[in-house]
Design an enzyme around this catalytic site. Structure first.
Site, PDB file in Angstrom:
ATOM      1  CE  LYS A   1      -3.958  -2.129   2.256  1.00 47.64           C
ATOM      2  NZ  LYS A   1      -4.583  -2.542   3.517  1.00 47.64           N
TER       3      LYS A   1
ATOM      4  CD  GLN B   1      -3.740  -4.215   6.757  1.00 48.57           C
ATOM      5  OE1 GLN B   1      -3.564  -3.273   6.004  1.00 48.57           O
ATOM      6  NE2 GLN B   1      -4.421  -5.288   6.392  1.00 48.57           N
TER       7      GLN B   1
ATOM      8  CG  ASP C   1     -10.083   0.024   5.079  1.00 46.80           C
ATOM      9  OD1 ASP C   1      -9.948  -0.267   3.871  1.00 46.80           O
ATOM     10  OD2 ASP C   1      -9.377  -0.456   5.981  1.00 46.80           O
TER      11      ASP C   1
END
Ligand code: NAD
Length: 297
Positions: A54, A98, A121
């Protein structure tokens, strides 16, 4: 094999290219650089790989990338304090924590501490509610990537029968909301669905997000249907080597489907591309600028 292969790798490269061009324009015309902060708690090897890739792709499209790596034993209060600091940081437009988090941390509490406008997200309860009511939100990256591929392949999805297998908050449920938003007739199937084969056979669009290697055989697929395989499963081969496979049995499904995404090289690359697209969208919204076309739901 009859199905068209939907090349997620090539599509994702195109999306990243579009993001990169938009970022360059933001810099030139407004002096703005979108910034993405990724927070990793602990040493989960798969998470470390994701975070690294990422970060690399964020930098490649010209965005600012910040990584916060915290010890596995980090107290919840410290993590919340970091999120608060990132919420206030004007150079950061996207925050991603994460998952999974170590067991002593409350995932819901942590995710809901992120400023919803920076929640790239799309997991914050406000964004879930906005998506569910058809309002502008941050959309979870994996389903957004699936939607983009479906729109690109079909143009309009209006009136199509879609079956989503899996009801997770990360993939299944938001995928169903997005398909509903595009006027599909949507069924969500799950581990307790009766006669899954029959349900799947009705579908013009099948999205498999289960996490069970090759569980969907070709004889569940209606001729000409489009199959989007979200699953990522590592299986061991007789020679001891391992291989990544999806939730659908690729060979038998490709023999009857009209189009299908491969694993690897389908949904996976689109997920990171959509994370970058979401960070760009968040930056544009935060600065009252027009959103990038074709990169949002
Ligand atoms: P999850 O475990 O949270 O959810 C799985 C869902 O599958 C559940 O809702 C469950 O009801 C359903 N299910 C389980 N067994 C079933 C069965 N026998 N029949 C029908 N439904 C069944 O998983 P998730 O986070 O939604 O992820 C699903 C898969 O997608 C995993 O393989 C994951 O690795 C993969 N994934 C890929 C990406 C990507 O970028 N490509 C992103 C997220 C998840």
């Amino acid at each position: 094999m009859t199905a068209d292969i939907i090349d997620g790798k090539a599509f994702a490269a195109r999306v990243r290219g579009q993001v990169g061009e938009h970022v360059a324009r933001l810099k030139e015309e407004h002096g703005l650089t979108p910034g993405l902060a990724v927070v990793l708690v602990g040493e989960d090897p798969a998470s470390q790989v994701y975070v690294r890739s990422k970060g690399k792709m964020t930098t490649e499209v010209g965005m600012k990338s910040v990584e916060h790596k915290l010890d596995a034993a980090t107290p919840e209060a410290d993590l919340l304090a970091l999120i608060e600091q990132l919420n206030r940081d004007k150079t950061i437009h996207g925050i991603l924590v994460q998952l999974p988090l170590p067991k002593h941390l409350n995932e819901d509490l942590v995710i809901n501490a992120i400023d919803p406008a920076k929640d790239v997200d799309g997991f914050h309860i406000s964004n879930v509610g906005l998506l569910g009511t058809g309002q502008k939100s941050m959309v979870p990256c994996t389903p957004l990537g699936c939607l983009m591929m479906l729109r690109d392949y079909h143009g309009s999805l209006l009136g199509m029968d879609a079956v989503v297998i899996g009801r997770s908050n990360i993939v299944g449920k938001p995928m169903a909301q997005l398909l509903l938003g595009d006027s599909c007739t949507v069924t969500i199937a799950h581990s307790r669905t009766r006669d899954l084969a029959d349900v799947v056979r009705r579908a013009d669009i099948v999205v498999a997000a289960v996490g069970r290697a090759e569980m969907v055989p070709g004889d569940w697929i209606k001729a000409g249907a489009t199959v989007i395989d979200v699953g990522i499963n590592r299986i061991e081969l007789p020679d001891g080597k391992t291989r990544l496979v999806g939730d659908v049995d690729f060979a038998s499904c490709a023999a009857v489907a009209g189009a299908i995404t491969p694993v690897p090289g389908g949904v996976g690359p689109m997920t990171i591309a959509c994370l970058l697209a979401n960070t760009l969208t968040a930056c544009c919204r935060a600065n009252g600028l027009a959103e990038p076309e074709g990169l949002t739901a």
